[in-house]
Design a protein around this motif. Sequence first.
Motif, mmCIF file in Angstrom:
data_model
loop_
_atom_site.group_PDB
_atom_site.id
_atom_site.type_symbol
_atom_site.label_atom_id
_atom_site.label_comp_id
_atom_site.label_asym_id
_atom_site.label_seq_id
_atom_site.Cartn_x
_atom_site.Cartn_y
_atom_site.Cartn_z
ATOM 1 N N LEU A 175 -3.285 -44.583 -22.217
ATOM 2 C CA LEU A 175 -2.319 -45.657 -22.499
ATOM 3 C C LEU A 175 -2.423 -46.108 -23.953
ATOM 4 N N GLY A 176 -3.659 -46.230 -24.422
ATOM 5 C CA GLY A 176 -3.870 -46.681 -25.808
ATOM 6 C C GLY A 176 -3.300 -45.707 -26.825
ATOM 7 N N GLN B 45 -6.388 -34.402 -25.323
ATOM 8 C CA GLN B 45 -7.049 -34.017 -24.067
ATOM 9 C C GLN B 45 -6.967 -35.144 -23.039
ATOM 10 N N PHE B 46 -7.093 -36.399 -23.524
ATOM 11 C CA PHE B 46 -6.970 -37.525 -22.592
ATOM 12 C C PHE B 46 -5.558 -37.573 -22.011
ATOM 13 N N VAL B 47 -4.553 -37.446 -22.897
ATOM 14 C CA VAL B 47 -3.164 -37.513 -22.426
ATOM 15 C C VAL B 47 -2.898 -36.374 -21.445
ATOM 16 N N HIS B 48 -3.351 -35.175 -21.809
ATOM 17 C CA HIS B 48 -3.091 -34.020 -20.937
ATOM 18 C C HIS B 48 -3.779 -34.174 -19.578
ATOM 19 N N SER B 49 -5.016 -34.678 -19.568
ATOM 20 C CA SER B 49 -5.720 -34.836 -18.287
ATOM 21 C C SER B 49 -4.953 -35.766 -17.355
ATOM 22 N N ILE C 234 0.943 -30.498 -23.115
ATOM 23 C CA ILE C 234 0.258 -29.300 -23.627
ATOM 24 C C ILE C 234 0.360 -29.282 -25.159
ATOM 25 N N GLU C 235 1.518 -29.687 -25.648
ATOM 26 C CA GLU C 235 1.690 -29.705 -27.109
ATOM 27 C C GLU C 235 0.704 -30.701 -27.741
ATOM 28 N N ARG C 236 0.502 -31.838 -27.066
ATOM 29 C CA ARG C 236 -0.464 -32.821 -27.574
ATOM 30 C C ARG C 236 -1.881 -32.252 -27.523
#
Length: 336
Positions: free
Chosen positions: A25-26, A101-105, A136-138
């Motif tokens: 979120l951050g 990695q956080f966003v993707h998880s 995935i792009e992130r």
Amino acid sequence: MHIDDRFDELIDTLTGFQQTWLVCLGVELGLFEQLRAAGHDGLTAEELAKRSGCDPGPVSAWVSAADAHDLAELRDGRLVLDEDTAMILLDEARPEFLGGQFVHSVIASLDWSGMVDFFRSGVPVRARPDRYRQSIERLTVQDVAVFFQEALAELPQLVGDLAAGGRVVDIHCGGGRWLIAMARRFPALELVGLEFEPDSVARARGNVAAAGLADRIDIRHGDVTVLESTSGFNLAYFQYALHQLDDAPAALRTAWTALRPGGRLLVLDWALPSTLQELRTRQGELILGVQLDELYQGTSLVTRDGMRAWFAKADLPDPLVIELPSGATLVVAERA
Ligand SMILES: C[S@@+](CC[C@H](N)C(=O)[O-])C[C@H]1O[C@@H](n2cnc3c(N)ncnc32)[C@H](O)[C@@H]1O
């Protein structure tokens, strides 16, 4: 181990799950970005909400949680972010970048509602939503950083050759981030990106146009078979893509045939642990977490030996397999 210690360890895991959401979120809402811009003075919850265009209610809860989870520190009612955390969560050009990695998880696990059924039936879900490919792009901006800072350091000869110009193809280029970084670093190159998913083609073309590089980077809709009608590439590159293809050896073979003499085939991917010792590292934990998501969608990471086996099956020379400091694997073959 005493049961209380084991209990504490598992509670850490539970709060780690919440922490992953707080970080996601951050990053997504720009909260860390605003805190970093505020420097040592930090921000109150109200200021943070205003600057990030969010509602003060949930942001206030996020601020308390961020302090509780040691993501940032509350000092006299103002939340302060330290620079190391900011670098790891926000700086996309660093090999240590973990924001993606956080966003993707989080995004990947939103689709795991069928995971229980998958375990019972073994039938994967083939289609992922557009938001998955965006995440995935992130995620793979980290791979771009690893390529430039770790892979190129291993290949000085390639750097010299690319500086002189030539043609490069990124096979399954996603949102085109690697191509854009390559075009900037090597101004004499002409670049082609192949992408198979329509939404990723549109994002890649948009990103290339926004970077003002549409005259040097050609994004084509299709898979590796597009290369059957073209040749003369100095470099063919697969980034976090080969393991997702139905027939990796066939894709390697096609890419190899499109190279000019002296041209190189590069694969950057993340290998499954080969030993129990490797499995029990932090890297092993992360990779096995990703592997669950891969299996769920009907794809699979492989070990470094598995990567070598693709080359053997494609009838290509035994490649050079390099373990990079980040834990990524680089596989290199040069056409005589
Ligand atoms: C994880 S993405 C990697 C994208 C990009 N290289 C990056 O690093 O961001 C995997 C790529 O494989 C492609 N792909 C997956 N399955 C495929 C298939 N069956 N045929 C062709 N391409 C496929 C997807 O379109 C996607 O571009």
